[in-house]
Design a protein around this motif. Structure first.
Motif, short mmCIF file in Angstrom:
data_model
loop_
_atom_site.label_atom_id
_atom_site.label_comp_id
_atom_site.label_asym_id
_atom_site.label_seq_id
_atom_site.Cartn_x
_atom_site.Cartn_y
_atom_site.Cartn_z
N THR A 20 0.83 -1.21 0.00
CA THR A 20 0.00 0.00 0.00
C THR A 20 0.87 1.26 0.00
O THR A 20 0.49 2.28 -0.59
CB THR A 20 -0.94 0.02 1.22
OG1 THR A 20 -0.17 -0.17 2.42
CG2 THR A 20 -1.98 -1.08 1.11
N PHE A 21 2.03 1.19 0.66
CA PHE A 21 2.94 2.35 0.66
C PHE A 21 3.41 2.66 -0.76
O PHE A 21 3.41 3.83 -1.19
CB PHE A 21 4.13 2.07 1.56
CG PHE A 21 5.18 3.15 1.54
CD1 PHE A 21 4.99 4.33 2.26
CD2 PHE A 21 6.34 3.00 0.80
CE1 PHE A 21 5.95 5.33 2.23
CE2 PHE A 21 7.30 4.00 0.77
CZ PHE A 21 7.11 5.16 1.50
N PHE A 24 0.45 4.00 -2.78
CA PHE A 24 0.13 5.34 -2.31
C PHE A 24 1.15 6.35 -2.83
O PHE A 24 0.80 7.43 -3.31
CB PHE A 24 0.09 5.34 -0.78
CG PHE A 24 -0.52 6.56 -0.18
CD1 PHE A 24 -1.87 6.57 0.16
CD2 PHE A 24 0.23 7.69 0.05
CE1 PHE A 24 -2.44 7.70 0.72
CE2 PHE A 24 -0.33 8.83 0.61
CZ PHE A 24 -1.67 8.83 0.95
N MET A 25 2.42 5.98 -2.74
CA MET A 25 3.48 6.88 -3.19
C MET A 25 3.36 7.18 -4.68
O MET A 25 3.47 8.33 -5.11
CB MET A 25 4.85 6.26 -2.89
CG MET A 25 6.03 7.08 -3.38
SD MET A 25 7.60 6.20 -3.22
CE MET A 25 7.36 4.86 -4.39
N TYR A 28 0.03 9.39 -5.44
CA TYR A 28 0.05 10.77 -4.97
C TYR A 28 1.30 11.53 -5.39
O TYR A 28 1.42 12.71 -5.08
CB TYR A 28 -0.11 10.80 -3.45
CG TYR A 28 -1.52 10.55 -3.00
CD1 TYR A 28 -2.46 11.59 -2.96
CD2 TYR A 28 -1.95 9.28 -2.65
CE1 TYR A 28 -3.77 11.36 -2.56
CE2 TYR A 28 -3.26 9.04 -2.25
CZ TYR A 28 -4.15 10.09 -2.21
OH TYR A 28 -5.45 9.86 -1.83
N TRP A 62 3.02 13.60 0.42
CA TRP A 62 2.43 12.26 0.50
C TRP A 62 2.99 11.45 1.66
O TRP A 62 2.31 10.61 2.22
CB TRP A 62 2.64 11.51 -0.83
CG TRP A 62 4.08 11.25 -1.18
CD1 TRP A 62 4.88 12.02 -1.97
CD2 TRP A 62 4.89 10.16 -0.74
NE1 TRP A 62 6.14 11.48 -2.06
CE2 TRP A 62 6.17 10.33 -1.32
CE3 TRP A 62 4.66 9.06 0.07
CZ2 TRP A 62 7.21 9.44 -1.10
CZ3 TRP A 62 5.70 8.16 0.29
CH2 TRP A 62 6.95 8.36 -0.29
N TRP A 63 4.27 11.71 2.05
CA TRP A 63 4.85 10.93 3.15
C TRP A 63 4.22 11.31 4.51
O TRP A 63 4.29 10.55 5.45
CB TRP A 63 6.36 11.08 3.18
CG TRP A 63 6.85 12.49 3.34
CD1 TRP A 63 7.03 13.19 4.50
CD2 TRP A 63 7.24 13.37 2.29
NE1 TRP A 63 7.50 14.44 4.24
CE2 TRP A 63 7.65 14.58 2.89
CE3 TRP A 63 7.31 13.26 0.89
CZ2 TRP A 63 8.10 15.67 2.15
CZ3 TRP A 63 7.75 14.33 0.17
CH2 TRP A 63 8.14 15.52 0.78
N HIS A 65 0.93 12.27 4.47
CA HIS A 65 -0.46 11.85 4.26
C HIS A 65 -0.61 10.35 4.49
O HIS A 65 -1.65 9.90 4.99
CB HIS A 65 -0.88 12.22 2.83
CG HIS A 65 -2.30 11.93 2.53
ND1 HIS A 65 -2.84 12.08 1.25
CD2 HIS A 65 -3.33 11.47 3.29
CE1 HIS A 65 -4.11 11.73 1.28
NE2 HIS A 65 -4.43 11.36 2.49
N TYR A 66 0.42 9.57 4.16
CA TYR A 66 0.30 8.11 4.24
C TYR A 66 -0.01 7.61 5.66
O TYR A 66 -0.87 6.75 5.83
CB TYR A 66 1.56 7.44 3.70
CG TYR A 66 1.52 5.93 3.78
CD1 TYR A 66 0.68 5.19 2.94
CD2 TYR A 66 2.29 5.25 4.73
CE1 TYR A 66 0.64 3.81 3.03
CE2 TYR A 66 2.25 3.87 4.81
CZ TYR A 66 1.41 3.16 3.96
OH TYR A 66 1.35 1.79 4.06
N TYR A 69 -3.58 7.97 6.27
CA TYR A 69 -4.38 6.99 5.53
C TYR A 69 -4.37 5.64 6.23
O TYR A 69 -5.42 4.97 6.34
CB TYR A 69 -3.84 6.85 4.10
CG TYR A 69 -4.49 5.73 3.32
CD1 TYR A 69 -5.77 5.88 2.81
CD2 TYR A 69 -3.84 4.50 3.13
CE1 TYR A 69 -6.39 4.86 2.11
CE2 TYR A 69 -4.45 3.48 2.45
CZ TYR A 69 -5.72 3.66 1.94
OH TYR A 69 -6.34 2.64 1.25
N VAL A 277 -6.31 3.91 -4.37
CA VAL A 277 -5.59 3.27 -3.27
C VAL A 277 -6.52 2.37 -2.46
O VAL A 277 -6.13 1.27 -2.03
CB VAL A 277 -4.95 4.34 -2.36
CG1 VAL A 277 -4.26 3.69 -1.17
CG2 VAL A 277 -3.96 5.17 -3.14
N SER A 281 -5.93 -1.59 -2.10
CA SER A 281 -5.72 -2.14 -0.76
C SER A 281 -6.57 -3.38 -0.54
O SER A 281 -6.11 -4.38 0.02
CB SER A 281 -6.05 -1.08 0.29
OG SER A 281 -5.21 0.05 0.17
#
Length: 308
Positions: A20-21, A24-25, A28, A62-63, A65-66, A69, A277, A281
């Motif tokens: 997911t990381f 997500f990266m 975003y 984004w780092w 925001h993760y 999330y 995402v 997931s």
């Protein structure tokens, strides 16, 4: 067995977080402003844009925001689309459709793929074996979208056996043709893998021993040959169930199936990061569970395999 399952479940946590990381990266980090893209050619009010960016946490890197999330995910919150609809609501509408389509394709893959593999493996070098090899090679060589359009045109328009596009995604009869198209590539691999495994195991020592004992041919094939030959096939089938659900984008697009693949395609086009995402997931969880079930099924197929 219980300790093994518990250990595997614990191993799933870093795999899930890592997957997911990365997703997500990548989602975003893409260039562009999805909030301004919502307004199209119309001028957007700066205050409205700032409010929406803050609402969807797009005003932070984004780092940062993760972790938010992941925290929301632990509480069962998959976020919201840019239209204000919960991603969980989108999944609750699309996921059952994709599950029906994937399970129907999975059954077709098992029945047709194993059937062709058994036919070719037990008749190695004969006409049936060569026909199966040619058919599976043809299916593997042709792209899925080409097979989809051919099936839609031939069976839906020319022969009128079914509707060229799905009108009711809850109707299993209308899902039969897209399920066959979705399963076509996988069943070709299953057939070839089954044939290869049968050909390798038919010359094994335990097969010669079983035949020397004078056991019935049917018992030799079912209890000895087929059971031992299914282990690599089960590995492929277990991982392929998740692939069928995630790879239904092209098939659902061709046949207008309102499932997860269609929703994911629309989300990618609209640059809706929360939807992309969230769907990915859930698909990652499906992959992890299917791989665990495959490992546990090994012990059922081969008594020599034990999980301490």
């Amino acid at each position: 067995m219980g300790r093994y399952v518990a250990r595997r479940l614990l191993q799933m946590i870093p795999v899930f977080l890592g997957t997911t990381f990365l997703v997500f990266m990548m989602v975003y980090s893409l260039p562009g402003d999805p909030i301004k893209a919502m307004f199209g050619d119309h001028a957007a009010d700066p205050a409205t844009v700032a409010h929406l960016k803050h609402q969807y946490h797009l005003d932070m890197p984004w780092w940062q925001h993760y972790p938010l999330y992941v925290w929301q995910l632990l509480h069962g919150d998959l976020g919201q689309t840019f239209g204000g609809v919960d991603v969980s609501q989108v999944l609750s509408q699309a996921f059952p459709v994709t599950i029906r389509l994937a399970l129907l394709a999975f059954v077709i893959e098992i029945v047709v793929g194993l059937g062709l593999g058994l036919l070719a493996g037990l008749r190695r070098g004969k006409v049936a074996d060569k026909l199966v090899l040619v058919f599976t090679l043809l299916v593997i060589s042709v792209p899925v979208f080409v097979i989809g359009y051919i099936c839609s045109t031939v069976f839906g328009i020319t022969l009128a056996w079914t509707t060229p596009t799905v009108q009711d995604s809850n109707n299993l009869g209308q899902l039969l043709l897209p399920a066959f198209v979705l399963a076509s590539l996988s069943l070709a691999y299953v057939a070839r893998l089954t044939r290869t495994s049968l050909v390798e195991n038919v010359r094994a020592d335990y097969m010669r021993t079983a035949m020397a004992k004078g056991l019935p041919r049917r018992r030799i094939i079912v209890n000895h040959l087929l059971r031992n030959s299914l282990i690599p096939v089960v590995t492929f089938l277990g991982t392929d169930l998740g692939a069928l659900m995630g790879g239904a984008i092209v098939t659902e697009g061709i046949f207008n199936v309102q499932g997860v693949g269609n929703a994911l395609y629309r989300a990618i086009r609209a640059s809706e990061g929360p939807t992309v995402v969230g769907i990915v997931s859930v698909l990652v969880i499906v992959y992890l569970i299917s791989s665990l079930l495959v490992d546990l099924l090994y012990a059922v197929l081969d008594p020599r395999i034990r999980y301490a």
